[in-house]
Motif scaffolding. Sequence first.
Motif, PDB file in Angstrom:
ATOM      1  N   ILE A 234       0.827  -1.210   0.000  1.00  0.00           N
ATOM      2  CA  ILE A 234       0.000   0.000   0.000  1.00  0.00           C
ATOM      3  C   ILE A 234       0.855   1.252   0.000  1.00  0.00           C
ATOM      4  O   ILE A 234       0.627   2.185  -0.781  1.00  0.00           O
ATOM      5  CB  ILE A 234      -0.941   0.003   1.222  1.00  0.00           C
ATOM      6  CG1 ILE A 234      -1.934  -1.157   1.131  1.00  0.00           C
ATOM      7  CG2 ILE A 234      -1.679   1.334   1.332  1.00  0.00           C
ATOM      8  CD1 ILE A 234      -2.793  -1.331   2.371  1.00  0.00           C
ATOM      9  N   PHE A 235       1.875   1.294   0.824  1.00  0.00           N
ATOM     10  CA  PHE A 235       2.617   2.542   1.025  1.00  0.00           C
ATOM     11  C   PHE A 235       3.823   2.701   0.095  1.00  0.00           C
ATOM     12  O   PHE A 235       4.302   3.814  -0.093  1.00  0.00           O
ATOM     13  CB  PHE A 235       3.017   2.672   2.498  1.00  0.00           C
ATOM     14  CG  PHE A 235       1.829   2.756   3.406  1.00  0.00           C
ATOM     15  CD1 PHE A 235       1.057   3.900   3.453  1.00  0.00           C
ATOM     16  CD2 PHE A 235       1.448   1.681   4.180  1.00  0.00           C
ATOM     17  CE1 PHE A 235      -0.069   3.984   4.274  1.00  0.00           C
ATOM     18  CE2 PHE A 235       0.331   1.739   5.003  1.00  0.00           C
ATOM     19  CZ  PHE A 235      -0.436   2.898   5.043  1.00  0.00           C
ATOM     20  N   LYS A 236       4.287   1.594  -0.484  1.00  0.00           N
ATOM     21  CA  LYS A 236       5.324   1.723  -1.512  1.00  0.00           C
ATOM     22  C   LYS A 236       4.697   1.901  -2.892  1.00  0.00           C
ATOM     23  O   LYS A 236       5.348   2.383  -3.814  1.00  0.00           O
ATOM     24  CB  LYS A 236       6.227   0.480  -1.511  1.00  0.00           C
ATOM     25  CG  LYS A 236       7.095   0.359  -0.268  1.00  0.00           C
ATOM     26  CD  LYS A 236       7.877  -0.945  -0.261  1.00  0.00           C
ATOM     27  CE  LYS A 236       9.035  -0.903  -1.222  1.00  0.00           C
ATOM     28  NZ  LYS A 236       9.870  -2.124  -1.135  1.00  0.00           N
ATOM     29  N   VAL A 237       3.455   1.449  -3.056  1.00  0.00           N
ATOM     30  CA  VAL A 237       2.665   1.482  -4.301  1.00  0.00           C
ATOM     31  C   VAL A 237       3.410   0.873  -5.487  1.00  0.00           C
ATOM     32  O   VAL A 237       3.272   1.334  -6.615  1.00  0.00           O
ATOM     33  CB  VAL A 237       2.139   2.900  -4.645  1.00  0.00           C
ATOM     34  CG1 VAL A 237       1.305   3.449  -3.529  1.00  0.00           C
ATOM     35  CG2 VAL A 237       3.255   3.869  -5.006  1.00  0.00           C
ATOM     36  N   HIS A 238       4.182  -0.178  -5.221  1.00  0.00           N
ATOM     37  CA  HIS A 238       4.864  -0.899  -6.290  1.00  0.00           C
ATOM     38  C   HIS A 238       4.169  -2.230  -6.540  1.00  0.00           C
ATOM     39  O   HIS A 238       3.412  -2.714  -5.706  1.00  0.00           O
ATOM     40  CB  HIS A 238       6.341  -1.142  -5.920  1.00  0.00           C
ATOM     41  CG  HIS A 238       7.110   0.109  -5.712  1.00  0.00           C
ATOM     42  ND1 HIS A 238       8.272   0.152  -4.965  1.00  0.00           N
ATOM     43  CD2 HIS A 238       6.899   1.389  -6.130  1.00  0.00           C
ATOM     44  CE1 HIS A 238       8.737   1.387  -4.933  1.00  0.00           C
ATOM     45  NE2 HIS A 238       7.915   2.149  -5.640  1.00  0.00           N
TER      46      HIS A 238
END
Length: 384
Positions: A234-238
């Motif tokens: 979610i927070f790296k969005v990779h």
Amino acid sequence: MGTVTERFKKNGKPSYTAQLRKKKKGKVILNLVETFPSQRAAENWLKNQERALKKPGALDRAVNAKRRKDVSACVQDYIESSPDGFGSSKSQMLSYFQRLPFGEAEMETLAAEDFVRLATDLLNGVQARPTDPELDTPEHYSFKPRKPQTVNGYLVTLGAVIRFGGPIAGVEMPLAEYEQAMRTLRHQKIVTKSAKRDRRPSLTELNKLMDHFAKRYQENPRCVPMHKIVPAAIFKVHRRGSILSQLWDDYDGEYGELTVRNLKHPRKTEGNDKVLTIRQEAMAIIDSMPRIDERIFPYHEDTITRLFTEACKLLGIENLKFHDLRHEGISRLFEIGLKIHEVAEVSGHEDWGSIKRYTHIKERGDKYEGWEWWPIVTSPLPVK
């Protein structure tokens, strides 16, 4: 005249290789070779081949047929000619065609019905032989039906070989037959384009997943720490593959940057390395991981997908895929007020048009502010 040669296998049993050569002006123009378990079978094959080649025009037709390439060989030529290689999805699909019975068909003789039959087989769940010979069991070939969107992906990949691979393989590609088949397949909805997914997990669903994975890890610290990987997505969005291949050496916590190797690209994935911005939330998750491997998250893609899918099923969370976590993360970046170019610096999108679908999202603040799982998400993971 042909010849039959007796050879012995490693187990000591004999085999018989029949060879038939035809010459023209002292040059071999046709060389047919087959192996049989008995001498009689080899001799019968030779007699039948010689009889068939005596028919008018048969020798010329046989010579022309030997010059043709099958689908597998054409695909291999296409693969080897690419200086930059292909992404994992395209490579997997190309390999799949080579391992299907379809791969043995002569490329130049393919008709529209052959492509329709291929698509129908894929839709029904026909399985190619495995890359690992030890997995070549009857159970492997049980049908696993596919969605029309998935079949479309396979046929589009094959279409690239047919459109551009002719000069590479030195064959006349059946382009008209392929395009005719694709029109029929679209009409019959055997192939369809993928619909854009807008599925986002709710905080309630995420809390269920986090609770499940955290308890699972607490009970068995040797298992995959999915309570770290889910928020990382979610927070790296990779993408999943990028997350699991990223190296500690490519991470710069001081400047908040991460070099992502072979970032997925529709035309050039291999060697497409990009330096992306890593925001504080993602950095906190990365910094909580132990340096026990060259990779930050040293786990297998299939394992992550399986664990996530099983957990959703167990918890009654419907229609949620691991890739939806990336969609959730990008949506969040817009909700906290980032502009398109700022989001692209984090997500790696080169074409801003690809993230215009998110521009309808209003700035609403950060729903993860004060999230109850932050202390666990950012706490150091113990070294095993």
